[in-house]
Design a protein around this motif. Structure first.
Motif, PDB file in Angstrom:
ATOM      1  N   TYR A  71       0.805  -1.406   0.015  1.00  0.00           N
ATOM      2  CA  TYR A  71       0.037  -0.066  -0.046  1.00  0.00           C
ATOM      3  C   TYR A  71       0.845   1.155   0.030  1.00  0.00           C
ATOM      4  N   ALA A  72       2.039   0.975   0.839  1.00  0.00           N
ATOM      5  CA  ALA A  72       2.726   2.181   0.974  1.00  0.00           C
ATOM      6  C   ALA A  72       3.256   2.737  -0.409  1.00  0.00           C
ATOM      7  N   GLU A  73       3.805   1.959  -1.275  1.00  0.00           N
ATOM      8  CA  GLU A  73       4.277   2.382  -2.470  1.00  0.00           C
ATOM      9  C   GLU A  73       3.009   2.949  -3.425  1.00  0.00           C
ATOM     10  N   VAL A  74       2.064   2.325  -3.608  1.00  0.00           N
ATOM     11  CA  VAL A  74       1.011   2.987  -4.355  1.00  0.00           C
ATOM     12  C   VAL A  74       0.625   4.271  -3.738  1.00  0.00           C
ATOM     13  N   ALA A  75       0.565   4.405  -2.359  1.00  0.00           N
ATOM     14  CA  ALA A  75      -0.128   5.689  -1.476  1.00  0.00           C
ATOM     15  C   ALA A  75       0.625   6.800  -1.652  1.00  0.00           C
ATOM     16  N   ALA A  76       2.201   6.484  -1.766  1.00  0.00           N
ATOM     17  CA  ALA A  76       3.318   7.665  -2.029  1.00  0.00           C
ATOM     18  C   ALA A  76       3.181   7.973  -3.322  1.00  0.00           C
ATOM     19  N   VAL A 238      -2.895  14.491   4.018  1.00  0.00           N
ATOM     20  CA  VAL A 238      -1.424  14.208   4.614  1.00  0.00           C
ATOM     21  C   VAL A 238      -0.404  15.170   3.979  1.00  0.00           C
ATOM     22  N   LYS A 239       0.362  15.913   4.947  1.00  0.00           N
ATOM     23  CA  LYS A 239       1.524  16.644   4.463  1.00  0.00           C
ATOM     24  C   LYS A 239       2.547  15.863   3.975  1.00  0.00           C
ATOM     25  N   GLN A 240       3.443  16.266   3.137  1.00  0.00           N
ATOM     26  CA  GLN A 240       4.345  15.521   2.681  1.00  0.00           C
ATOM     27  C   GLN A 240       4.118  13.954   2.390  1.00  0.00           C
ATOM     28  N   PRO A 241       3.248  13.552   1.659  1.00  0.00           N
ATOM     29  CA  PRO A 241       2.545  12.303   1.632  1.00  0.00           C
ATOM     30  C   PRO A 241       3.601  11.383   1.263  1.00  0.00           C
ATOM     31  N   GLN A 242       4.665  11.830   0.158  1.00  0.00           N
ATOM     32  CA  GLN A 242       5.439  10.629  -0.139  1.00  0.00           C
ATOM     33  C   GLN A 242       6.318  10.132   0.860  1.00  0.00           C
ATOM     34  N   ARG A 243       6.589  11.011   1.658  1.00  0.00           N
ATOM     35  CA  ARG A 243       7.385  10.578   2.852  1.00  0.00           C
ATOM     36  C   ARG A 243       6.690   9.884   4.082  1.00  0.00           C
ATOM     37  N   SER A 244       5.435  10.646   4.444  1.00  0.00           N
ATOM     38  CA  SER A 244       4.687  10.342   5.667  1.00  0.00           C
ATOM     39  C   SER A 244       4.097   9.109   5.559  1.00  0.00           C
ATOM     40  N   LEU A 245       3.527   8.692   4.348  1.00  0.00           N
ATOM     41  CA  LEU A 245       2.430   7.530   4.389  1.00  0.00           C
ATOM     42  C   LEU A 245       3.373   6.349   4.465  1.00  0.00           C
ATOM     43  N   PRO A 246       4.286   6.245   3.745  1.00  0.00           N
ATOM     44  CA  PRO A 246       5.029   4.860   3.976  1.00  0.00           C
ATOM     45  C   PRO A 246       5.714   4.879   5.385  1.00  0.00           C
ATOM     46  N   ARG A 400       8.461   7.000  -8.027  1.00  0.00           N
ATOM     47  CA  ARG A 400       8.027   6.286  -6.893  1.00  0.00           C
ATOM     48  C   ARG A 400       8.777   6.528  -5.614  1.00  0.00           C
ATOM     49  N   PRO A 401       8.468   7.570  -4.838  1.00  0.00           N
ATOM     50  CA  PRO A 401       9.093   7.676  -3.668  1.00  0.00           C
ATOM     51  C   PRO A 401       9.340   6.820  -2.755  1.00  0.00           C
ATOM     52  N   TYR A 402       8.628   5.880  -2.803  1.00  0.00           N
ATOM     53  CA  TYR A 402       8.848   4.587  -1.945  1.00  0.00           C
ATOM     54  C   TYR A 402       8.669   3.318  -2.836  1.00  0.00           C
ATOM     55  N   ARG A 403       9.515   2.185  -2.684  1.00  0.00           N
ATOM     56  CA  ARG A 403       9.385   1.183  -3.543  1.00  0.00           C
ATOM     57  C   ARG A 403       9.358   0.036  -2.639  1.00  0.00           C
TER      58      ARG A 403
END
Length: 454
Positions: A71-76, A238-246, A400-403
């Motif tokens: 989920y983190a990859e897709v959410a970011a 969410v602020k800065q979701p690319q970092r915060s969500l993963p 992709r900020p998170y893989r």
């Protein structure tokens, strides 16, 4: 509230007011409800030994972590309001997204909230001050039903007035529950008179055992871990979701796994396997043995705080799904309304509260609906995790900020586990499983009707 309005990008979008701390608290707070205090009994009764119980906890934690990583990859990559709804719509189209929204809005989330509210009243009813909750109020209603409905609307009002304030309350309750879990575990391990390391080698000979016993225990563990995906529905806020969500998804599940193992170890240090398997409330029984009735009361207080945190977070995140679907024209348009002052999805929050209240009025008869919700959850978990493969193939060059670490094995294992659970569910509870599938399929003609009259 003024700051929320100021950060809103437009009148049709929700403002990004949540930090990484809020997101992590939502994950931890929603996951840890009353389950950790109750499911050790089900797990021990199913597998019969400490070694197998820990094997199940680890397996359930890893599967949940694999799902969170997927989920983190897709959410970011796509931090949009609605989370799973938005991912499913991008990957598979309107029909799949509608069926998810249909099931989530009408059954899964209202049943979840109603169960949480009823559970809170049940815990409060163990205190003499709230003994009246078990008495009739008027007609065929109990006071517990009345107060559960009142609590549902009070939390809904908080969520309408301010998303950020709701998240602040959620964060405070979450860290309070973490502190209480640590304190409860500390009491157990500090008891030299009643605790024994020998308890870890005891067994319960009446356990179901075998593969079916393992699966029953695994389902109980996964139920205890359930809720980690809800933060994805807040992705657009969410602020800065690319970092915060993963960070929230992966870190939150890891924190919960550690707390669950600690709690289970503390209970087993005080109680042997047979006592855990035969106890309705093993955590309370362990604390009662260690610290008397005051210890059992501490567990009840911990359960109440824990359920309150789950209550706030679950209600806050749930309404984002129908809001996002309505904004895209897949659900009735009034549900896309944003409160002009508070900048929250007020209409969707109110619909959620209405449906939850209706289920609470029918308390004692919505357990079957909740079983349907569990079935549908795992079906859509698998479909959402599979979007990792869809987007990797369709959008290979999208940043992709998170893989996912361990791709493609990690998401594939999660999807396989979800499929096995669905198959086992059909075998073990065929009626509920078939009914769950029927509820989802009933959404197809409804979707066609909406499309025709949109």
């Amino acid at each position: 509230m003024t700051s929320e309005a100021a950060t809103a990008p437009s009148a049709t979008e929700l403002p990004r007011v949540l930090t990484a701390t809020h997101a992590t608290a939502i994950v931890v707070g929603i996951i840890i409800g009353s389950g950790i205090f109750l499911v050790p009994r089900e797990m021990m009764a199913a597998v019969g030994s400490s070694r197998m119980v820990y094997t199940v906890w680890i397996a359930g934690g890893l599967l949940s972590l694999f799902g969170a990583m997927s989920y983190a990859e897709v959410a970011a990559m796509k931090p949009r309001v609605g989370g799973e709804y938005a991912f499913l719509r991008d990957a598979y189209g309107d029909l799949t997204a509608f069926l998810y929204t249909w099931t989530w809005t009408l059954i899964a989330k209202p049943a979840s909230i109603a169960t949480i509210a009823a559970g809170l009243m049940r815990v409060l009813g163990t205190f003499s001050l709230f003994a009246f909750l078990t008495r009739p109020a008027f007609a065929h209603l109990l006071w517990s039903q009345v107060f559960a409905i009142v609590a549902t609307w009070l939390i809904t009002a908080l969520n309408i007035v301010s998303t950020r304030n709701s998240a602040n309350v959620q964060t405070a309750l979450t860290w309070l529950k973490v502190l209480m879990i640590v304190v409860i575990a500390g009491f157990c391990f500090a008891s030299l008179q009643h605790g024994s390391w020998h308890n870890y080698t005891t067994t319960f000979h009446g356990a179901r055992g075998g593969f079916s016993g393992f699966m029953i225990a695994l389902i109980a563990a996964l139920w205890a871990y359930d809720g980690w995906s809800d933060v994805s529905q807040m992705a657009g806020e969410v602020k800065q979701p690319q970092r915060s969500l993963p960070l929230a998804l992966v870190g939150g599940v890891a924190i919960v796994g550690g707390l669950y193992m600690l709690t289970n170890a503390a209970i087993q240090y005080v109680l042997p396997a047979a006592a855990i398997a035969l106890s309705d409330r093993p955590a309370a029984d362990a604390l009662r043995l260690v610290a008397g009735n005051a210890g059992a009361a501490l567990v009840s207080i911990g359960m109440a705080v824990s359920i309150c945190a789950t209550f706030v977070g679950s209600s806050l995140s749930g309404a984002r799904v129908p809001f996002a679907a309505a904004r895209d024209g897949l659900f009735p348009s009034p549900l896309a309304a944003i409160h002009p002052r508070f900048r929250t999805p007020a209409a969707s929050l109110m619909l959620q509260a209405v449906l939850s209240s209706l289920l609470l009025l029918a308390v004692g008869r919505f357990q079957a609906l909740f079983s349907l919700a569990i079935f549908s959850e795992w079906l859509f978990y698998a479909l959402t995790a599979a979007t990792v493969f869809v987007f990797r193939h369709r959008e290979p060059d999208t940043p992709r900020p998170y893989r996912v670490t361990g791709y493609p094995v990690v998401p594939a294992l999660f999807i396989l586990a979800a499929a096995i659970l669905l198959v086992f569910s059909f075998i073990d509870q065929p009626f509920n499983s078939i009914a769950g599938a029927a509820v989802i399929l009933c959404g197809i003609p409804v979707h066609l009707y909406f499309q025709r009259h949109k």
